[in-house]
Every structure is written in structure tokens, then in C-alpha cells.
Design a protein around this motif. Structure first.
Motif, short mmCIF file in Angstrom:
data_model
loop_
_atom_site.label_atom_id
_atom_site.label_comp_id
_atom_site.label_asym_id
_atom_site.label_seq_id
_atom_site.Cartn_x
_atom_site.Cartn_y
_atom_site.Cartn_z
N GLU A 153 0.85 -1.24 0.16
CA GLU A 153 0.15 0.03 0.05
C GLU A 153 0.82 1.09 -0.02
OE1 GLU A 153 -3.09 0.42 2.68
OE2 GLU A 153 -4.20 -1.27 1.80
N ASP A 154 1.96 1.19 0.38
CA ASP A 154 3.02 2.27 0.54
C ASP A 154 3.72 2.48 -0.94
OD1 ASP A 154 2.51 3.14 3.13
OD2 ASP A 154 4.03 1.90 3.88
N ALA A 155 3.99 1.26 -1.57
CA ALA A 155 4.70 1.22 -2.69
C ALA A 155 3.71 1.44 -3.70
CB ALA A 155 5.11 -0.43 -2.93
N VAL A 156 2.62 1.29 -3.90
CA VAL A 156 1.73 1.60 -5.03
C VAL A 156 1.71 3.22 -5.16
CG1 VAL A 156 -0.68 1.96 -3.86
CG2 VAL A 156 -0.48 1.32 -6.24
N LEU A 157 1.74 3.98 -3.90
CA LEU A 157 1.55 5.56 -3.86
C LEU A 157 2.95 6.15 -4.21
CD1 LEU A 157 -0.50 5.59 -0.79
CD2 LEU A 157 -1.26 6.08 -3.14
N LEU A 158 3.90 5.27 -4.35
CA LEU A 158 5.25 5.83 -4.89
C LEU A 158 5.37 5.82 -6.34
CD1 LEU A 158 6.16 5.38 -1.61
CD2 LEU A 158 8.54 5.00 -2.74
N THR A 159 4.53 5.11 -7.10
CA THR A 159 4.29 5.02 -8.43
C THR A 159 3.99 6.32 -9.12
OG1 THR A 159 2.28 3.87 -8.51
CG2 THR A 159 4.13 2.44 -8.39
N ASP A 160 3.34 7.11 -8.57
CA ASP A 160 2.79 8.43 -8.92
C ASP A 160 2.94 9.37 -7.67
OD1 ASP A 160 2.12 10.81 -10.07
OD2 ASP A 160 0.14 9.79 -10.89
N ALA A 161 1.68 9.46 -7.05
CA ALA A 161 1.22 10.39 -6.18
C ALA A 161 2.45 11.01 -5.25
CB ALA A 161 -0.06 9.77 -5.48
N LEU A 162 2.97 10.06 -4.55
CA LEU A 162 4.13 10.54 -3.63
C LEU A 162 5.20 11.21 -4.40
CD1 LEU A 162 5.30 11.16 -0.77
CD2 LEU A 162 5.95 8.63 -0.95
N ALA A 163 5.67 10.41 -5.41
CA ALA A 163 6.80 10.86 -6.10
C ALA A 163 6.54 12.29 -6.91
CB ALA A 163 7.12 10.04 -7.44
N THR A 164 5.17 12.42 -7.37
CA THR A 164 4.84 13.65 -8.00
C THR A 164 4.81 14.79 -6.86
OG1 THR A 164 3.52 12.45 -9.82
CG2 THR A 164 3.02 14.91 -9.24
N GLY A 165 4.19 14.61 -5.76
CA GLY A 165 4.04 15.48 -4.62
C GLY A 165 5.66 16.12 -4.24
N TYR A 166 6.31 15.07 -4.04
CA TYR A 166 7.81 15.44 -3.77
C TYR A 166 8.41 16.13 -4.75
CZ TYR A 166 12.19 14.48 -1.43
OH TYR A 166 13.54 14.36 -0.91
N PHE A 167 8.35 15.52 -6.09
CA PHE A 167 8.84 16.48 -6.90
C PHE A 167 8.47 17.93 -7.13
CE2 PHE A 167 8.93 16.98 -11.99
CZ PHE A 167 10.32 17.30 -11.88
N GLY A 168 6.99 18.02 -6.85
CA GLY A 168 6.52 19.35 -6.81
C GLY A 168 7.48 20.33 -5.84
N ALA A 169 7.72 19.72 -4.82
CA ALA A 169 8.33 20.62 -3.55
C ALA A 169 9.64 20.86 -4.06
CB ALA A 169 8.30 19.85 -2.35
N GLN A 170 10.11 19.71 -4.75
CA GLN A 170 11.67 20.03 -5.27
C GLN A 170 11.70 21.09 -6.50
OE1 GLN A 170 12.81 16.17 -7.28
NE2 GLN A 170 14.14 15.72 -5.39
N LEU A 171 11.04 21.00 -7.09
CA LEU A 171 10.82 22.31 -8.42
C LEU A 171 10.52 23.46 -7.65
CD1 LEU A 171 8.61 20.72 -11.26
CD2 LEU A 171 11.11 20.67 -10.91
N GLY A 172 9.99 23.62 -6.21
CA GLY A 172 9.86 24.91 -5.66
C GLY A 172 11.03 25.42 -5.31
N ASP A 173 12.32 24.83 -5.32
CA ASP A 173 13.67 25.26 -4.87
C ASP A 173 13.31 25.70 -3.66
OD1 ASP A 173 15.19 24.34 -6.81
OD2 ASP A 173 14.97 26.39 -8.02
N ILE A 174 12.86 25.16 -2.76
CA ILE A 174 12.78 25.57 -1.17
C ILE A 174 14.01 25.85 -0.31
CG2 ILE A 174 11.43 25.06 0.97
CD1 ILE A 174 9.51 23.45 -0.61
N VAL A 175 14.04 26.73 0.07
CA VAL A 175 15.16 26.99 0.97
C VAL A 175 14.87 27.43 2.47
CG1 VAL A 175 16.69 28.17 -0.66
CG2 VAL A 175 15.16 29.47 0.67
N GLU A 176 15.70 27.07 3.24
CA GLU A 176 15.35 27.27 5.06
C GLU A 176 14.48 28.40 5.31
OE1 GLU A 176 17.30 26.40 9.11
OE2 GLU A 176 18.45 26.12 7.23
N GLY A 177 13.45 28.00 5.93
CA GLY A 177 12.37 29.05 6.59
C GLY A 177 11.60 29.53 5.39
N ASP A 178 11.46 29.18 4.20
CA ASP A 178 10.57 29.56 3.12
C ASP A 178 9.10 29.43 3.70
OD1 ASP A 178 12.11 30.65 1.30
OD2 ASP A 178 11.82 28.92 -0.30
#
Length: 382
Positions: A154-179
Motif C-alpha cells: 500500500e505504500d509502494a503503490v503510492l510511490l508509483t505516482d502520487a508521492l513521487a509527484t508531490g515530492y517532485f513538486g516540492a523539489q521544483l519549488g527550490d525551497i530554502v530554509e525558512g520559506d
């Protein structure tokens, strides 16, 4: 085998189909043990994605057991438990060599932008998806990976899109400490993006939606500050007020993965708020982020007929970053986060539905009934 089949807008049902055969020596046939319905599947369900053909099987989030492999497959064997990224990609073209697996040049003859996607219309290559008992997996030595022994399916199936996409979305935000990070949309991708923002050093995470049960999940799962935009005359004005009248540092649009409304409403954008096909959420992001800020677009937008405030984005000096997530590139770090207990993907799962009842699952998910956030589909393959 039994498989979900598309019969037209708002019409899906389970039918008998042939078990897919090996078509190429690099193929594998995977017996699906768990699949999911994704928000972006609603574009297809509502008839808003071009070239969605009657008879197609949806589903780009699935895990299972290798049933058969082609003669060239070296990394998998029958019996292996595997998780399959939603991207279909060759692994060797110009784009794959640069980790842009979602932009593979060799798997989709129908487009030059997106690569192949399981179960996502012929604009994405016409590949049948995993809301079925069996699925054909091309380039089986490239995409799928064994599910770690310690990881629940049930965790693995969510890594095939939803979690990976949400994490990638945060990555693309170029978040720096305190943002200060604002996420528009509290569906699965938005929830994961909000949770991931903390892992990247955010000092404050705000989630905006209009469904109270999803906002409650954003507070519980992502520990986010939440606001229901229907309670404010202008959510952008409120966002400015609570951010020192500057705006957020980073805005993540996780909305396009939701699709609702008929074509007239999409053309006029008269009804739509936080719905795919209308750029309202994207415009809120442009207006709500500070000058010099960053916008990450995760929403799988369909056709947009109304205006995006591109001039405002330019004049504010904004950085806009977007793409379909290159799922497998995210896995090494996500595996560590899951193993260390920082992320529990299945915490957002609300429903587990037998494949035979998938029509009801689509209706429930589309109409936001019964507090549905993420439904999993359980095939009954013997």
C-alpha cells in the motif's frame, strides 16, 4: 482477465479482456496486486482528455508480481514483486540520459512533449493501464523495480505516482530554509507536496482547498496551516495579509490533477475554482507568491481556454517550473524517507475497492463522496 474499460464520459465498467501478450523481447507481463485511481484519471473519466478511446483500460499507479518476461529481460524474473513508475521510458534516449524519464523521445508517437504513460489516452502513447488483473510493461529492465522487503504494497503503490509527484513538486519549488510555501489543492499530490516541503526546510506550509475533509487531512497528515477559499472574498488578498503583505516564497499548484465540470464551464471558466482545465489556481499562485518567488506546477492540466496571467508572472520576476514527475529518479530518497518513518504514504488512503466495483469507486472519487481522498483498487486475479 477482468479489466476496467472506458465506454465514454462518466461510463466505466469491468469487462473480460485478453491477458496482454509479450509484444517485444523487452516486455514483462505483471499480475496486478494493487492499483489506485489518480486525480488525473478524472480528466479521462469526464471526457476532457483528447483521444481517450472506448475500450481503453485506465490506471497508471499499480504494483504486482511478474507473471512472464520477454527473452531480452535480464533484471526481472517471474515471481518478483515489482512497483512500476507511471512513466514508460526507454532509458537511453537524449532525455532519459538526463533523467527526464517523463519526456522520453522513443515511447510516444503521438506527442513530442510527454513520453508514455500507462492508461492515459492515446495522447500518452495508447498503453493500457493497471486497473486490471494483468498489464503489459514495456522496457521491463528500465522502469519497474523490486519492492523492498520492508515496504508494504500500500505504500509502494503510492510511490508509483502520487508521492513521487508531490515530492517532485516540492523539489521544483527550490525551497530554502525558512520559506513560506503555499500549496493549492489538498488532494493526494497536494498533501504529499505539503508534507515534502517540511523535509526540504520550509518554515511555514499553507494549504488552500474548499473541501473541509481534505483540509482536515492536510492538518493531520502534513501538519499544515489550512484555509478554505470559499470563506474569503479573495483568497489571494487573505494570503497576502497572512504573509506580511508580501506573498508566499513558493507556490505549488497541485490542482490540475482534479477535473470537473462540463466543456462549456471549462471554456468560460465561469464555475471553476480549483478545477483542472481552468487556470484559476495557477493565477492564484501567480498573484499569491511574492515578487521573485517560485511557482511549481504539478497539475496535469487538460485543455485551457481561458487566460493565464503570464504578463504578471513576467513583471513580478517569477520562476515557473513544471513537468510530469520522473518517478524513478525520486525513489532512492523517498525509499529512505519511508524507511526512516518520515513519510507513511498509505496514511492518506481512505478506501479499498474491489476491481469489480470500480465504476462506483470512480463515481465516489469524482463526486467527492464519503470523504474519499485516495481509493485503492484490489484486483481478484487467481
Amino acid at each position: 482477465m477482468r479489466a476496467m474499460v472506458y465506454r465514454g464520459p462518466y461510463k466505466v465498467r469491468v469487462e473480460e479482456k485478453d491477458v496482454p501478450p509479450i509484444e517485444h523481447p523487452n516486455d514483462a507481463i505483471v499480475k496486478v496486486s494493487l492499483a489506485a485511481i489518480c486525480g488525473s484519471d478524472l480528466h479521462l473519466y469526464h471526457g476532457l482528455m483528447p483521444d481517450t478511446r472506448v475500450g481503453m483500460t485506465f490506471g497508471h499507479e499499480f504494483v504486482g508480481t511478474v507473471h512472464e518476461v520477454g527473452s531480452s529481460v535480464r533484471n526481472l524474473k517471474p515471481g518478483d514483486r515489482v512497483m512500476v513508475p507511471f512513466n514508460i521510458y526507454c532509458g537511453s534516449c537524449f532525455f532519459c540520459a538526463r533523467g527526464l524519464y517523463s519526456n522520453c523521445h522513443n515511447v510516444n508517437p503521438n506527442a513530442t512533449a510527454v513520453g508514455g504513460i500507462y492508461g492515459y489516452s492515446h495522447t500518452s502513447g495508447g498503453y493500457d493501464g493497471g486497473q486490471a488483473e494483468y498489464v503489459r510493461v514495456p522496457f521491463a529492465d528500465v522502469g519497474p523495480a523490486p519492492i523492498p522487503d520492508w515496504m508494504a504494497e500500500e505504500d509502494a503503490v503510492l510511490l508509483t505516482d502520487a508521492l513521487a509527484t508531490g515530492y517532485f513538486g516540492a523539489q521544483l519549488g527550490d525551497i530554502v530554509e525558512g520559506d513560506v510555501v503555499v500549496v493549492f489543492g489538498a488532494g493526494p499530490v497536494g498533501l504529499y507536496a505539503a508534507k515534502s516541503a517540511w523535509l526540504m526546510g520550509a518554515g511555514r506550509v499553507i494549504v488552500i482547498d474548499h473541501l473541509e475533509y481534505r483540509l482536515a487531512k492536510a492538518r493531520e497528515f502534513a501538519h499544515a496551516e489550512t484555509y478554505n477559499f470559499v470563506e474569503y472574498d479573495d483568497i489571494v488578498v487573505h494570503l497576502k495579509k497572512i504573509t506580511g503583505h508580501l506573498g508566499a516564497d513558493v507556490a505549488i499548484d497541485a490542482v490540475g490533477a482534479e477535473a470537473d465540470g462540463n466543456l462549456l464551464q471549462h471554456v468560460t471558466a465561469a464555475k471553476l475554482k480549483l478545477q483542472g482545465g481552468s487556470p484559476i489556481a495557477l493565477n492564484w499562485a501567480i498573484d499569491g507568491v511574492r515578487k521573485g518567488g517560485t511557482i511549481s506546477v504539478m497539475g496535469a492540466y487538460g485543455p485551457i481556454f481561458s487566460a493565464v496571467k503570464f504578463g504578471d508572472a513576467m513583471n513580478k520576476g517569477l520562476t515557473l517550473r513544471m513537468n510530469q514527475a520522473p518517478v524513478k529518479r525520486q525513489w532512492p530518497r523517498l525509499f529512505e524517507h519511508v524507511r526512516n518513518g518520515y513519510l507513511k504514504p498509505s496514511d492518506i488512503v481512505t478506501h479499498r475497492v474491489p476491481l469489480e466495483h470500480i465504476a462506483e469507486a470512480y463515481h465516489m472519487f469524482s463526486a467527492k463522496l464519503d470523504g474519499c481522498i485516495k481509493p485503492l483498487i484490489v484486483p481478484s486475479a487467481g
